[in-house]
Structure formats: structure tokens, C-alpha cells
Scaffold this motif. Structure first.
Motif, mmCIF file in Angstrom:
data_model
loop_
_atom_site.group_PDB
_atom_site.id
_atom_site.type_symbol
_atom_site.label_atom_id
_atom_site.label_comp_id
_atom_site.label_asym_id
_atom_site.label_seq_id
_atom_site.Cartn_x
_atom_site.Cartn_y
_atom_site.Cartn_z
ATOM 1 N N ALA A 109 0.838 -1.206 0.000
ATOM 2 C CA ALA A 109 0.000 0.000 0.000
ATOM 3 C C ALA A 109 0.871 1.252 0.000
ATOM 4 O O ALA A 109 0.604 2.208 -0.735
ATOM 5 C CB ALA A 109 -0.928 -0.013 1.212
ATOM 6 N N HIS A 110 1.927 1.253 0.787
ATOM 7 C CA HIS A 110 2.843 2.403 0.803
ATOM 8 C C HIS A 110 3.546 2.542 -0.537
ATOM 9 O O HIS A 110 3.724 3.649 -1.040
ATOM 10 C CB HIS A 110 3.864 2.283 1.939
ATOM 11 C CG HIS A 110 3.277 2.565 3.275
ATOM 12 N ND1 HIS A 110 2.965 3.829 3.710
ATOM 13 C CD2 HIS A 110 2.912 1.736 4.280
ATOM 14 C CE1 HIS A 110 2.447 3.772 4.917
ATOM 15 N NE2 HIS A 110 2.403 2.503 5.289
ATOM 16 N N TYR A 111 3.940 1.420 -1.108
ATOM 17 C CA TYR A 111 4.591 1.433 -2.417
ATOM 18 C C TYR A 111 3.674 2.097 -3.444
ATOM 19 O O TYR A 111 4.103 2.956 -4.204
ATOM 20 C CB TYR A 111 4.928 -0.003 -2.821
ATOM 21 C CG TYR A 111 5.395 -0.171 -4.250
ATOM 22 C CD1 TYR A 111 6.707 0.096 -4.595
ATOM 23 C CD2 TYR A 111 4.514 -0.602 -5.240
ATOM 24 C CE1 TYR A 111 7.135 -0.065 -5.902
ATOM 25 C CE2 TYR A 111 4.938 -0.765 -6.547
ATOM 26 C CZ TYR A 111 6.247 -0.489 -6.877
ATOM 27 O OH TYR A 111 6.665 -0.630 -8.169
ATOM 28 N N CYS A 112 2.410 1.705 -3.452
ATOM 29 C CA CYS A 112 1.449 2.279 -4.406
ATOM 30 C C CYS A 112 1.199 3.755 -4.103
ATOM 31 O O CYS A 112 1.087 4.568 -5.024
ATOM 32 C CB CYS A 112 0.131 1.512 -4.364
ATOM 33 S SG CYS A 112 0.267 -0.154 -5.026
ATOM 34 N N GLY A 113 1.114 4.095 -2.822
ATOM 35 C CA GLY A 113 0.861 5.477 -2.436
ATOM 36 C C GLY A 113 1.982 6.426 -2.792
ATOM 37 O O GLY A 113 1.758 7.618 -2.965
ATOM 38 N N GLU A 114 3.177 5.908 -2.943
ATOM 39 C CA GLU A 114 4.331 6.745 -3.281
ATOM 40 C C GLU A 114 4.462 6.981 -4.781
ATOM 41 O O GLU A 114 5.299 7.750 -5.215
ATOM 42 C CB GLU A 114 5.617 6.099 -2.764
ATOM 43 C CG GLU A 114 5.715 6.081 -1.256
ATOM 44 C CD GLU A 114 6.892 5.266 -0.755
ATOM 45 O OE1 GLU A 114 7.563 4.585 -1.563
ATOM 46 O OE2 GLU A 114 7.142 5.298 0.454
ATOM 47 N N ARG A 115 3.637 6.308 -5.569
ATOM 48 C CA ARG A 115 3.723 6.435 -7.018
ATOM 49 C C ARG A 115 2.465 7.055 -7.571
ATOM 50 O O ARG A 115 1.367 6.749 -7.148
ATOM 51 C CB ARG A 115 3.941 5.063 -7.645
ATOM 52 C CG ARG A 115 5.396 4.659 -7.482
ATOM 53 C CD ARG A 115 5.589 3.171 -7.430
ATOM 54 N NE ARG A 115 6.980 2.852 -7.161
ATOM 55 C CZ ARG A 115 7.556 2.993 -5.971
ATOM 56 N NH1 ARG A 115 6.884 3.442 -4.966
ATOM 57 N NH2 ARG A 115 8.820 2.683 -5.794
ATOM 58 N N GLU A 116 2.659 7.928 -8.549
ATOM 59 C CA GLU A 116 1.514 8.607 -9.161
ATOM 60 C C GLU A 116 0.893 7.783 -10.284
ATOM 61 O O GLU A 116 -0.236 7.992 -10.648
ATOM 62 C CB GLU A 116 1.967 9.963 -9.717
ATOM 63 C CG GLU A 116 2.419 10.922 -8.635
ATOM 64 C CD GLU A 116 2.934 12.226 -9.199
ATOM 65 O OE1 GLU A 116 2.796 12.457 -10.420
ATOM 66 O OE2 GLU A 116 3.488 13.013 -8.414
ATOM 67 N N ASN A 117 1.630 6.840 -10.828
ATOM 68 C CA ASN A 117 1.171 6.148 -12.024
ATOM 69 C C ASN A 117 0.581 4.761 -11.746
ATOM 70 O O ASN A 117 0.524 3.943 -12.636
ATOM 71 C CB ASN A 117 2.318 6.039 -13.026
ATOM 72 C CG ASN A 117 3.504 5.265 -12.469
ATOM 73 O OD1 ASN A 117 3.552 4.968 -11.281
ATOM 74 N ND2 ASN A 117 4.464 4.946 -13.314
ATOM 75 N N VAL A 118 0.130 4.504 -10.527
ATOM 76 C CA VAL A 118 -0.474 3.207 -10.205
ATOM 77 C C VAL A 118 -1.959 3.303 -10.498
ATOM 78 O O VAL A 118 -2.666 4.135 -9.955
ATOM 79 C CB VAL A 118 -0.234 2.820 -8.738
ATOM 80 C CG1 VAL A 118 -0.969 1.542 -8.387
ATOM 81 C CG2 VAL A 118 1.253 2.665 -8.472
#
Length: 167
Positions: free
Chosen positions: A152-161
Motif C-alpha cells: 500500500a505504501h509502495y502504491c501510495g508513493e507512485r503517481e502512475n499506479v
């Protein structure tokens, strides 16, 4: 962080910036040590200057600095730098960050407020690449709570998910 190499001198000189980026090498090990010492000394003095600015800068001066949206990423990196540095001292990160929030809120309200704040950090050491591999092969039931949090943190740190790609 984007670094505008043509900007005015701050705490670091243009030569310091080039040295830290690895774009230049110094003649000797002693020269590199001396450069790092000068940088540390100026940084300590800059922190004292920031404390002075906290106490005496007018709101319009703060607004004139922080109104620049281009600073957002640099501010995040600066706070992260302070956070990492606080881990090396006697005072806890939590106590330092909470006290800074209390002081800022009281200053903003001219001392006419009571402040309550919390600061919690939950760190997971789940390797994200392994979590992604489990998700790609559909092994959702094998994911631990820590792994889900890491993803979830990984996805939250990226704009292109795209959430639809995660199904």
C-alpha cells in the motif's frame, strides 16, 4: 529531488554540490575530509539560523519563501534529512517532531491555544519486490499484514499506479 544547478548559493557552494553529487573529485582523502567538515559546520550554523528565523521572521517572509510549489519535493527531502539526523542524537525523533509541532501551532496562535498532536511511525521491512511477485502470481492469501502495508505504501508513493491494474 530536482536540483537547479544554476540557483544561488545556499548552505552549499556550487563546488560543494558538485562534490556531493560525485561530479568532481578532490586531490586527496584529506581534501575530501576537509570539504565534508566545512559542509557539516555550515549546516550546523544554518540550523541555528533556521531557529532564529522561526523566532523572528515575519509571516510575509515565510509566505514569500514557501509559496513556491517547486519547493515541495525539496521540503520533503529536507524534513527527511532532519528525521534521519535526529536518529543519531539523544533525543527521540518523536519527541523532537512533536515539540516542533507544538511550538509552531502556539506561535501561529500567539500562544493562545492548547495543542494535542500524535506522531506514530510504523516501519515494515517486507521487501516490496517479493510482495509484487506474490501479487503477480495471484498468491494473495500468502500476503502478511506487513506485506500488504508495504505494498500500500509502495502504491501510495507512485503517481502512475492504476487501481484497476491491481485486480
Amino acid at each position: 529531488m530536482k536540483d537547479n544547478q544554476n540557483r544561488d548559493r545556499g548552505v552549499l557552494t556550487p563546488a560543494d554540490r558538485a562534490f556531493l553529487r560525485g561530479e568532481t573529485t578532490l586531490r586527496s582523502e584529506q581534501s575530501a575530509y576537509d570539504a565534508r567538515y566545512r559542509i557539516r559546520r555550515r549546516l550546523r550554523n544554518a540550523i541555528y539560523d533556521l531557529a532564529l528565523l522561526f523566532e523572528h521572521a515575519e509571516p510575509r517572509d515565510r509566505e514569500g519563501v514557501f509559496a513556491d510549489d517547486a519547493l515541495d519535493e525539496a521540503l520533503v527531502d529536507a524534513l527527511a534529512f532532519f528525521y534521519l539526523g535526529l536518529g543519531d542524537g539523544d533525543r527521540s525523533r518523536k519527541a523532537t517532531f512533536l515539540e516542533s509541532i507544538y511550538r509552531a501551532e502556539r506561535k501561529q496562535a500567539d500562544g493562545q491555544c492548547t495543542v494535542s498532536a500524535t506522531f506514530d511511525v510504523e516501519r515494515t521491512d517486507a521487501p516490496v519486490d517479493e510482495v509484487i511477485e506474490k501479487i503477480e502470481r495471484g498468491a494473495y492469501n500468502e500476503l502478511s499484514e506487513d506485506e500488504l502495508r508495504a505494498f500500500a505504501h509502495y502504491c501510495g508513493e507512485r503517481e502512475n499506479v492504476d487501481p484497476s491494474d491491481l485486480e
